[in-house]
Design a protein around this motif. Structure first.
Motif, PDB file in Angstrom:
ATOM      1  N   GLY A  49      31.290 -24.680  19.487  1.00 33.43           N
ATOM      2  CA  GLY A  49      31.469 -23.502  18.640  1.00 33.43           C
ATOM      3  C   GLY A  49      30.230 -23.235  17.823  1.00 33.43           C
ATOM      4  O   GLY A  49      29.988 -22.114  17.368  1.00 33.43           O
ATOM      5  N   GLU A  50      29.424 -24.280  17.637  1.00 29.55           N
ATOM      6  CA  GLU A  50      28.135 -24.163  16.971  1.00 29.55           C
ATOM      7  C   GLU A  50      27.225 -25.268  17.491  1.00 29.55           C
ATOM      8  O   GLU A  50      27.680 -26.310  17.959  1.00 29.55           O
ATOM      9  N   GLY A  51      25.918 -25.027  17.458  1.00 25.52           N
ATOM     10  CA  GLY A  51      24.965 -26.007  17.944  1.00 25.52           C
ATOM     11  C   GLY A  51      24.831 -26.008  19.458  1.00 25.52           C
ATOM     12  O   GLY A  51      25.430 -25.186  20.167  1.00 25.52           O
ATOM     13  N   ARG A  52      24.055 -26.971  19.980  1.00 26.48           N
ATOM     14  CA  ARG A  52      23.778 -27.047  21.412  1.00 26.48           C
ATOM     15  C   ARG A  52      23.809 -28.491  21.895  1.00 26.48           C
ATOM     16  O   ARG A  52      23.489 -29.415  21.156  1.00 26.48           O
ATOM     17  N   VAL A  53      24.169 -28.647  23.176  1.00 24.08           N
ATOM     18  CA  VAL A  53      24.052 -29.923  23.874  1.00 24.08           C
ATOM     19  C   VAL A  53      22.967 -29.753  24.921  1.00 24.08           C
ATOM     20  O   VAL A  53      23.088 -28.907  25.828  1.00 24.08           O
ATOM     21  N   LEU A  54      21.899 -30.521  24.815  1.00 24.87           N
ATOM     22  CA  LEU A  54      20.742 -30.369  25.694  1.00 24.87           C
ATOM     23  C   LEU A  54      20.614 -31.576  26.607  1.00 24.87           C
ATOM     24  O   LEU A  54      20.577 -32.721  26.147  1.00 24.87           O
ATOM     25  N   LEU A  55      20.537 -31.329  27.901  1.00 29.61           N
ATOM     26  CA  LEU A  55      20.343 -32.366  28.912  1.00 29.61           C
ATOM     27  C   LEU A  55      18.960 -32.181  29.504  1.00 29.61           C
ATOM     28  O   LEU A  55      18.690 -31.173  30.161  1.00 29.61           O
ATOM     29  N   HIS A  56      18.066 -33.133  29.247  1.00 32.10           N
ATOM     30  CA  HIS A  56      16.664 -32.996  29.656  1.00 32.10           C
ATOM     31  C   HIS A  56      16.095 -31.654  29.191  1.00 32.10           C
ATOM     32  O   HIS A  56      15.352 -30.989  29.921  1.00 32.10           O
ATOM     33  N   GLY A  57      16.491 -31.246  27.995  1.00 33.14           N
ATOM     34  CA  GLY A  57      15.967 -30.023  27.419  1.00 33.14           C
ATOM     35  C   GLY A  57      16.691 -28.757  27.815  1.00 33.14           C
ATOM     36  O   GLY A  57      16.385 -27.679  27.292  1.00 33.14           O
ATOM     37  N   ARG A  58      17.653 -28.831  28.723  1.00 35.31           N
ATOM     38  CA  ARG A  58      18.402 -27.656  29.182  1.00 35.31           C
ATOM     39  C   ARG A  58      19.764 -27.613  28.496  1.00 35.31           C
ATOM     40  O   ARG A  58      20.418 -28.648  28.345  1.00 35.31           O
ATOM     41  N   ASP A  59      20.188 -26.435  28.109  1.00 28.89           N
ATOM     42  CA  ASP A  59      21.484 -26.264  27.474  1.00 28.89           C
ATOM     43  C   ASP A  59      22.583 -26.486  28.514  1.00 28.89           C
ATOM     44  O   ASP A  59      22.655 -25.759  29.518  1.00 28.89           O
ATOM     45  N   VAL A  60      23.419 -27.486  28.281  1.00 27.52           N
ATOM     46  CA  VAL A  60      24.472 -27.822  29.238  1.00 27.52           C
ATOM     47  C   VAL A  60      25.406 -26.641  29.471  1.00 27.52           C
ATOM     48  O   VAL A  60      25.919 -26.439  30.579  1.00 27.52           O
ATOM     49  N   ALA A  61      25.622 -25.824  28.430  1.00 23.73           N
ATOM     50  CA  ALA A  61      26.549 -24.685  28.548  1.00 23.73           C
ATOM     51  C   ALA A  61      26.110 -23.696  29.614  1.00 23.73           C
ATOM     52  O   ALA A  61      26.942 -22.969  30.166  1.00 23.73           O
ATOM     53  N   GLY A  62      24.821 -23.645  29.937  1.00 24.84           N
ATOM     54  CA  GLY A  62      24.325 -22.703  30.928  1.00 24.84           C
ATOM     55  C   GLY A  62      24.061 -23.304  32.292  1.00 24.84           C
ATOM     56  O   GLY A  62      23.562 -22.609  33.197  1.00 24.84           O
ATOM     57  N   MET A  63      24.398 -24.585  32.479  1.00 21.10           N
ATOM     58  CA  MET A  63      24.129 -25.257  33.746  1.00 21.10           C
ATOM     59  C   MET A  63      25.318 -25.157  34.696  1.00 21.10           C
ATOM     60  O   MET A  63      26.468 -25.081  34.264  1.00 21.10           O
ATOM     61  N   LYS A  64      25.043 -25.189  35.997  1.00 25.44           N
ATOM     62  CA  LYS A  64      26.094 -25.196  37.002  1.00 25.44           C
ATOM     63  C   LYS A  64      26.748 -26.573  37.040  1.00 25.44           C
ATOM     64  O   LYS A  64      26.101 -27.595  36.786  1.00 25.44           O
ATOM     65  N   ARG A  65      28.048 -26.600  37.383  1.00 23.02           N
ATOM     66  CA  ARG A  65      28.776 -27.860  37.421  1.00 23.02           C
ATOM     67  C   ARG A  65      28.145 -28.840  38.408  1.00 23.02           C
ATOM     68  O   ARG A  65      28.073 -30.042  38.139  1.00 23.02           O
ATOM     69  N   ARG A  66      27.685 -28.364  39.562  1.00 19.52           N
ATOM     70  CA  ARG A  66      27.074 -29.266  40.538  1.00 19.52           C
ATOM     71  C   ARG A  66      25.815 -29.918  39.979  1.00 19.52           C
ATOM     72  O   ARG A  66      25.568 -31.110  40.194  1.00 19.52           O
ATOM     73  N   ASP A  67      25.014 -29.146  39.243  1.00 22.62           N
ATOM     74  CA  ASP A  67      23.787 -29.700  38.662  1.00 22.62           C
ATOM     75  C   ASP A  67      24.104 -30.750  37.606  1.00 22.62           C
ATOM     76  O   ASP A  67      23.414 -31.780  37.503  1.00 22.62           O
ATOM     77  N   ILE A  68      25.147 -30.487  36.805  1.00 24.89           N
ATOM     78  CA  ILE A  68      25.549 -31.477  35.811  1.00 24.89           C
ATOM     79  C   ILE A  68      26.059 -32.745  36.494  1.00 24.89           C
ATOM     80  O   ILE A  68      25.729 -33.861  36.097  1.00 24.89           O
ATOM     81  N   ALA A  69      26.850 -32.570  37.567  1.00 20.15           N
ATOM     82  CA  ALA A  69      27.463 -33.708  38.258  1.00 20.15           C
ATOM     83  C   ALA A  69      26.431 -34.567  38.972  1.00 20.15           C
ATOM     84  O   ALA A  69      26.710 -35.731  39.279  1.00 20.15           O
ATOM     85  N   ARG A  70      25.260 -34.035  39.247  1.00 24.50           N
ATOM     86  CA  ARG A  70      24.210 -34.855  39.864  1.00 24.50           C
ATOM     87  C   ARG A  70      23.550 -35.785  38.860  1.00 24.50           C
ATOM     88  O   ARG A  70      22.829 -36.697  39.242  1.00 24.50           O
ATOM     89  N   VAL A  71      23.801 -35.532  37.570  1.00 25.77           N
ATOM     90  CA  VAL A  71      23.230 -36.358  36.504  1.00 25.77           C
ATOM     91  C   VAL A  71      24.303 -37.191  35.816  1.00 25.77           C
ATOM     92  O   VAL A  71      24.096 -38.373  35.532  1.00 25.77           O
ATOM     93  N   MET A  72      25.474 -36.567  35.546  1.00 19.27           N
ATOM     94  CA  MET A  72      26.540 -37.229  34.795  1.00 19.27           C
ATOM     95  C   MET A  72      27.744 -37.509  35.678  1.00 19.27           C
ATOM     96  O   MET A  72      28.105 -36.701  36.522  1.00 19.27           O
ATOM     97  N   ALA A  73      28.358 -38.660  35.438  1.00 20.89           N
ATOM     98  CA  ALA A  73      29.658 -38.972  36.037  1.00 20.89           C
ATOM     99  C   ALA A  73      30.604 -39.343  34.906  1.00 20.89           C
ATOM    100  O   ALA A  73      30.199 -39.948  33.916  1.00 20.89           O
ATOM    101  N   VAL A  74      31.872 -38.966  35.070  1.00 26.00           N
ATOM    102  CA  VAL A  74      32.873 -39.185  34.027  1.00 26.00           C
ATOM    103  C   VAL A  74      34.004 -40.045  34.574  1.00 26.00           C
ATOM    104  O   VAL A  74      34.504 -39.796  35.673  1.00 26.00           O
ATOM    105  N   VAL A  75      34.397 -41.045  33.800  1.00 26.66           N
ATOM    106  CA  VAL A  75      35.576 -41.850  34.119  1.00 26.66           C
ATOM    107  C   VAL A  75      36.623 -41.539  33.063  1.00 26.66           C
ATOM    108  O   VAL A  75      36.482 -41.942  31.906  1.00 26.66           O
ATOM    109  N   PRO A  76      37.692 -40.788  33.420  1.00 29.56           N
ATOM    110  CA  PRO A  76      38.726 -40.438  32.449  1.00 29.56           C
ATOM    111  C   PRO A  76      39.668 -41.602  32.194  1.00 29.56           C
ATOM    112  O   PRO A  76      39.576 -42.659  32.839  1.00 29.56           O
ATOM    113  N   GLN A  77      40.608 -41.419  31.268  1.00 28.72           N
ATOM    114  CA  GLN A  77      41.591 -42.462  30.972  1.00 28.72           C
ATOM    115  C   GLN A  77      42.457 -42.753  32.184  1.00 28.72           C
ATOM    116  O   GLN A  77      42.728 -43.893  32.515  1.00 28.72           O
TER     117      GLN A  77
END
Length: 266
Positions: free
Chosen positions: A54-82
């Motif tokens: 709602g405010e501020g930014r999350v930057l991944l290697h300098g890129r705003d995560v909010a503007g990245m494609k899901r596939r590009d994010i998934a090539r860098v991050m993996a998530v293990v849910p509960q």
């Protein structure tokens, strides 16, 4: 590697997180601690881009995560849910191979290398013997190890974990955290892990991020963050903090108020 720049998030009118600012360097192993409702899981979902600040930014290697494609994010991050119950039936092998999807082209099939990566991930998580089992027929602890294997098969440089040891027994908790430490130290995997287990985090994590009411209360090495004062201020309980006899890491022992915790006898 990752920077949160004065990030805030709210559901409708109520702010869940405010003024969250910190950086994650390559090779960090950070444990996120805090009581229920402090914003731990929301913070993880903001990092992954599932939620937008709602405010501020999350930057991944300098890129705003909010503007990245899901596939590009998934090539860098993996998530293990509960936990992740599935509507359709898939075998454990199929679930783990799903971790390869960000690296495949459209309509492409898994190569021999993809199959080998999945096999190695199952061996590392002790799920190879479950390969042909139906995922939904497994116990909670077994399912969690399969989800961990899927994340490892994704070959991420940043691993996000949300209470990933919650359904594991003591042996598998230690084995899993030891595997994470090996991947962190020997292969440079960067890890951000939400947990309620303060002592486990103190033993294995290099840094601790302690949340209180949606804000950062403390961030630093376990010995600096996990103190009797911080436990009292954040969790509102009395606790003794001493050194682990084997490692010297801070160890928390809750000190109950005997006058209120023991039922009175008639």
């Amino acid at each position: 590697m990752l920077e949160l720049d004065r990030v805030g998030f709210r559901y409708r009118e109520d702010w869940v997180l405010r003024e969250i600012g910190f950086s994650i360097e390559r090779g960090d192993f950070i444990g996120i601690l805090g009581p229920n409702g402090s914003g731990k899981t929301t913070l993880l979902r903001l990092v992954d881009g599932v939620l937008s600040p709602g405010e501020g930014r999350v930057l991944l290697h300098g890129r705003d995560v909010a503007g990245m494609k899901r596939r590009d994010i998934a090539r860098v991050m993996a998530v293990v849910p509960q936990d992740q119950p599935l509507v359709f039936s898939f075998s454990v092998r199929e679930i783990v191979l799903m971790g390869r999807s960000p690296h495949l082209g459209n309509l492409a099939f898994e190569s021999a290398r993809d199959l080998e990566i999945a096999r190695t991930a199952m061996e590392e998580t002790e799920t190879a013997s479950l390969a042909e089992r139906n995922f939904n027929e497994l116990s909670g602890g077994e399912r969690q190890r399969v989800l961990i294997a899927r994340a490892l098969a994704q070959e991420p440089s940043l691993l996000l974990l949300d209470e990933s040891t919650a359904f594991l027994d003591l042996r598998h908790q230690v084995a899993f955290m030891s595997l994470l430490r090996f991947l962190n130290r020997e292969k440079g995997l960067t890890i951000l892990a939400v947990t309620h287990d303060i002592n486990l985090a103190a033993l294995f994590c290099g840094k601790i991020l302690l949340l209180k009411e949606g804000r950062i209360h403390a961030l630093g090495p376990p010995k600096q963050v996990i103190t009797e004062t911080s436990i009292r201020e954040v969790y509102r309980v009395r606790a003794a903090v001493d050194g682990h006899p084997g490692t010297g890491a801070p160890r928390v022992t809750v000190m109950p108020d005997m006058e209120t915790s023991v039922p009175k006898q008639n």
